[in-house]
Write a protein that holds these residues in place. Structure first.
Motif, mmCIF file in Angstrom:
data_model
loop_
_atom_site.group_PDB
_atom_site.id
_atom_site.type_symbol
_atom_site.label_atom_id
_atom_site.label_comp_id
_atom_site.label_asym_id
_atom_site.label_seq_id
_atom_site.Cartn_x
_atom_site.Cartn_y
_atom_site.Cartn_z
ATOM 1 N N VAL A 141 12.804 50.593 19.639
ATOM 2 C CA VAL A 141 11.862 49.638 19.069
ATOM 3 C C VAL A 141 10.790 49.250 20.183
ATOM 4 O O VAL A 141 10.876 48.392 21.155
ATOM 5 C CB VAL A 141 12.958 48.318 18.822
ATOM 6 C CG1 VAL A 141 12.151 47.219 18.144
ATOM 7 C CG2 VAL A 141 13.844 48.422 17.744
ATOM 8 N N SER A 142 9.385 49.700 19.803
ATOM 9 C CA SER A 142 8.611 49.496 20.647
ATOM 10 C C SER A 142 7.504 48.711 20.240
ATOM 11 O O SER A 142 6.974 48.967 19.107
ATOM 12 C CB SER A 142 8.060 50.975 21.067
ATOM 13 O OG SER A 142 6.946 50.789 22.242
ATOM 14 N N TRP A 143 6.798 47.624 21.089
ATOM 15 C CA TRP A 143 5.695 46.884 20.862
ATOM 16 C C TRP A 143 4.727 48.031 20.975
ATOM 17 O O TRP A 143 4.590 49.333 21.496
ATOM 18 C CB TRP A 143 5.468 46.080 22.118
ATOM 19 C CG TRP A 143 4.192 45.133 22.084
ATOM 20 C CD1 TRP A 143 4.513 44.083 21.557
ATOM 21 C CD2 TRP A 143 2.916 45.497 22.430
ATOM 22 N NE1 TRP A 143 3.029 43.289 21.460
ATOM 23 C CE2 TRP A 143 2.204 44.372 22.149
ATOM 24 C CE3 TRP A 143 2.202 46.379 22.738
ATOM 25 C CZ2 TRP A 143 0.983 44.121 22.385
ATOM 26 C CZ3 TRP A 143 0.864 46.264 23.053
ATOM 27 C CH2 TRP A 143 0.310 45.290 22.817
ATOM 28 N N ALA A 144 3.492 47.776 20.038
ATOM 29 C CA ALA A 144 2.378 48.590 19.753
ATOM 30 C C ALA A 144 1.233 47.650 19.727
ATOM 31 O O ALA A 144 1.351 46.511 19.295
ATOM 32 C CB ALA A 144 2.499 49.455 18.634
ATOM 33 N N VAL A 170 14.539 48.943 23.705
ATOM 34 C CA VAL A 170 13.407 48.080 23.569
ATOM 35 C C VAL A 170 12.165 48.393 24.493
ATOM 36 O O VAL A 170 12.620 48.350 25.885
ATOM 37 C CB VAL A 170 13.864 46.706 23.644
ATOM 38 C CG1 VAL A 170 12.450 45.789 22.923
ATOM 39 C CG2 VAL A 170 14.868 46.380 22.600
ATOM 40 N N ALA A 171 10.870 48.666 24.220
ATOM 41 C CA ALA A 171 9.947 48.803 25.197
ATOM 42 C C ALA A 171 8.707 47.825 24.835
ATOM 43 O O ALA A 171 8.377 47.548 23.724
ATOM 44 C CB ALA A 171 9.377 50.215 24.986
ATOM 45 N N PRO A 221 7.322 39.920 25.826
ATOM 46 C CA PRO A 221 8.993 39.933 25.605
ATOM 47 C C PRO A 221 9.224 39.350 24.155
ATOM 48 O O PRO A 221 8.507 38.770 23.473
ATOM 49 C CB PRO A 221 9.442 39.055 26.653
ATOM 50 C CG PRO A 221 8.355 37.973 26.853
ATOM 51 C CD PRO A 221 7.099 38.650 26.747
ATOM 52 N N LEU A 222 10.448 39.679 23.926
ATOM 53 C CA LEU A 222 11.217 38.888 22.766
ATOM 54 C C LEU A 222 11.939 37.689 23.233
ATOM 55 O O LEU A 222 11.850 37.457 24.563
ATOM 56 C CB LEU A 222 12.120 39.827 21.999
ATOM 57 C CG LEU A 222 11.513 41.323 21.595
ATOM 58 C CD1 LEU A 222 12.753 42.154 20.978
ATOM 59 C CD2 LEU A 222 10.758 40.995 20.259
ATOM 60 N N SER A 223 12.356 36.730 22.531
ATOM 61 C CA SER A 223 12.966 35.603 22.641
ATOM 62 C C SER A 223 13.975 35.861 23.766
ATOM 63 O O SER A 223 14.948 36.585 23.379
ATOM 64 C CB SER A 223 13.244 34.767 21.477
ATOM 65 O OG SER A 223 12.075 34.485 20.796
ATOM 66 N N LYS A 224 14.322 35.025 24.657
ATOM 67 C CA LYS A 224 15.374 35.146 25.557
ATOM 68 C C LYS A 224 16.791 34.955 24.780
ATOM 69 O O LYS A 224 17.603 35.852 25.175
ATOM 70 C CB LYS A 224 15.211 34.047 26.758
ATOM 71 C CG LYS A 224 14.546 34.297 27.822
ATOM 72 C CD LYS A 224 14.845 33.496 28.850
ATOM 73 C CE LYS A 224 13.759 33.675 30.321
ATOM 74 N NZ LYS A 224 12.531 33.005 30.113
ATOM 75 N N ASP A 225 16.751 33.927 24.090
ATOM 76 C CA ASP A 225 18.021 33.711 23.481
ATOM 77 C C ASP A 225 18.483 34.867 22.349
ATOM 78 O O ASP A 225 19.668 35.266 22.260
ATOM 79 C CB ASP A 225 18.372 32.489 22.547
ATOM 80 C CG ASP A 225 16.911 32.249 21.637
ATOM 81 O OD1 ASP A 225 16.138 32.955 22.048
ATOM 82 O OD2 ASP A 225 17.349 31.376 20.785
ATOM 83 N N ILE A 226 17.475 35.477 21.880
ATOM 84 C CA ILE A 226 17.686 36.749 20.974
ATOM 85 C C ILE A 226 18.082 37.987 21.721
ATOM 86 O O ILE A 226 19.120 38.701 21.267
ATOM 87 C CB ILE A 226 16.544 37.019 20.045
ATOM 88 C CG1 ILE A 226 16.117 35.765 19.080
ATOM 89 C CG2 ILE A 226 16.642 38.116 19.147
ATOM 90 C CD1 ILE A 226 16.905 35.455 17.987
ATOM 91 N N VAL A 227 17.612 37.951 22.922
ATOM 92 C CA VAL A 227 17.826 39.143 23.751
ATOM 93 C C VAL A 227 19.439 39.100 24.137
ATOM 94 O O VAL A 227 20.077 40.117 24.299
ATOM 95 C CB VAL A 227 16.736 39.237 24.739
ATOM 96 C CG1 VAL A 227 17.363 40.233 25.816
ATOM 97 C CG2 VAL A 227 15.382 39.789 24.351
ATOM 98 N N PHE A 239 16.173 47.680 28.014
ATOM 99 C CA PHE A 239 14.646 47.413 27.901
ATOM 100 C C PHE A 239 13.758 48.001 29.186
ATOM 101 O O PHE A 239 14.490 48.350 30.089
ATOM 102 C CB PHE A 239 14.699 45.718 28.115
ATOM 103 C CG PHE A 239 15.443 44.918 27.286
ATOM 104 C CD1 PHE A 239 15.005 44.421 26.228
ATOM 105 C CD2 PHE A 239 16.915 45.014 27.224
ATOM 106 C CE1 PHE A 239 15.637 43.747 25.048
ATOM 107 C CE2 PHE A 239 17.716 44.225 26.277
ATOM 108 C CZ PHE A 239 16.906 43.786 25.112
ATOM 109 N N THR A 240 12.654 48.221 28.612
ATOM 110 C CA THR A 240 11.764 48.883 29.667
ATOM 111 C C THR A 240 10.205 48.384 29.413
ATOM 112 O O THR A 240 10.005 48.054 28.372
ATOM 113 C CB THR A 240 11.659 50.379 29.450
ATOM 114 O OG1 THR A 240 10.843 50.799 30.237
ATOM 115 C CG2 THR A 240 11.501 51.044 27.980
#
Ligand code: CP
Length: 339
Positions: free
Chosen positions: A165-168, A196-197, A203-209, A225-226
């Motif tokens: 699942v990568s940010w683009a 997850v990149a 970043p995604l939300s801390k509580d979700i991570v 995560f990278t």
């Protein structure tokens, strides 16, 4: 299998057990077969669903509305400006009134810090099931269609499959966090190993991570995560390159009290990462049979090149979009049938 799901709200998968979700997938496959063969499946005759969209939609709106028609009922396609919501009528009053007149309420509200709270407020007062059509935290219907598509291509026991699942990069708008957050919560529950990149400012939300890590631990799958897109693509069986806004870079309070400044900073951060694109070079790092998924709409040639999204050996985005219909119908049939 759990079949008593009447009136259960569908706001996020965390409130649905794997047994309950298995029932949803089972029915989704059955409804897909019935749709393909023209077999009638009017499971919700004369029932009404009220849909309230605070934002635009193609897949969600049409899967729900067409789905209700195919199930023998009707969906009202509502927007804020068509309702007294635009004059400040509360979620509570709206929810109670619509519950008296129909059989289900669904809403999309992606405003950051507001959407999920709004849906939960509706659910608190509704006497019919409330369904999320996407909020600022979760997009549960998308997650179902994603997983159904993975089952179709990789089988119903996808344990050990590597999903990236990568940010683009994208220009269209600051997209909500809800799609990747739903995917990283849901996929590990079915044994998928998730990487997850994202650039450090996205970043995604801390509580979700944290919750996603717990879900992975419970099911014996892996999540990592990278900040390196190439590294994330290496050996992946499925890649999901998609933009999301930099909301998770701020605490909710900071974001809500300095929204304009945060948005300005987010757009300037965005421009640093134009090379975060899924192209032939990156795809060649993945498994030789890699599949591309994307919730759509895609920002073509920014998130993913035309060459890759149009490559029928790689891209399964249209199957994923079609599965929005079958999974939506399964949820509506199971939650609205009891009333
Ligand atoms: N994937 C998705 O939710 O698409 P829409 O925004 O068109 O509904």
């Amino acid at each position: 299998m759990k079949t008593i799901l009447g009136k259960k709200h569908f706001i996020n998968h965390e409130e649905w057990s794997n047994q309950e979700l298995d029932t949803v997938f089972d029915l989704s496959f059955d409804l897909k077969r019935k749709f393909a063969s023209g077999e009638p499946h009017r499971f919700l005759p004369d029932k009404t669903l009220f849909m309230i969209f605070f934002e635009q939609s193609t897949r969600t709106r049409n899967s729900m509305e067409a789905g209700m028609t195919q199930l023998g009922g009707h969906a009202h396609d509502l927007t804020e400006d068509k309702m007294q919501l635009s004059h400040g009528e509360s979620a509570k009053d709206t929810s109670i009134i619509l519950s008296r007149m129909g059989h289900g309420i669904a809403s999309r509200n992606c405003f950051y810090g507001i959407g999920n709270k709004y849906l939960n407020e509706m659910a608190k007062h509704a006497t019919v099931p409330v369904m999320s059509l996407q909020d600022d935290v979760y997009h549960p219907f998308q997650g179902l269609a994603d997983l159904m598509t993975i089952f179709e291509y990789f089988g119903k026991n996808p344990k050990g499959l590597k999903v990236t699942v990568s940010w683009a990069y994208a220009k269209s708008h600051a997209k909500p966090l809800s799609v990747p957050q739903t995917q990283i919560l849901l996929f590990p529950r079915y044994g998928l190993d998730v990487t997850v990149a994202h650039p450090k400012e996205f970043p995604l939300s801390k509580d979700i991570v944290e919750q996603a890590k717990k879900n992975a631990e419970l099911s014996g799958s892996k999540i990592s995560f990278t900040n390196n897109m190439d590294e994330a693509f290496e050996g992946a069986h499925i890649v999901i390159p998609k933009n999301w806004g930099g909301f998770g870079h701020y605490s909710m309070d900071d974001y809500l009290s300095n929204e304009d400044a945060c948005k300005k900073e987010m757009s300037s951060n965005l421009e640093k990462y134009k090379d975060w694109i899924c192209d032939r070079k990156r795809i060649s790092l993945a498994d030789k049979n890699v599949k591309l998924m994307h919730a759509l709409p895609a920002d073509r040639n920014r998130e993913v090149t035309d060459e890759i999204i149009d490559d029928e050996n790689i891209s399964i985005v249209y199957d994923e979009a079609e599965n929005r219909l079958h999974t939506a119908k399964a949820i509506m049939a199971l939650t609205m049938a009891g009333r």
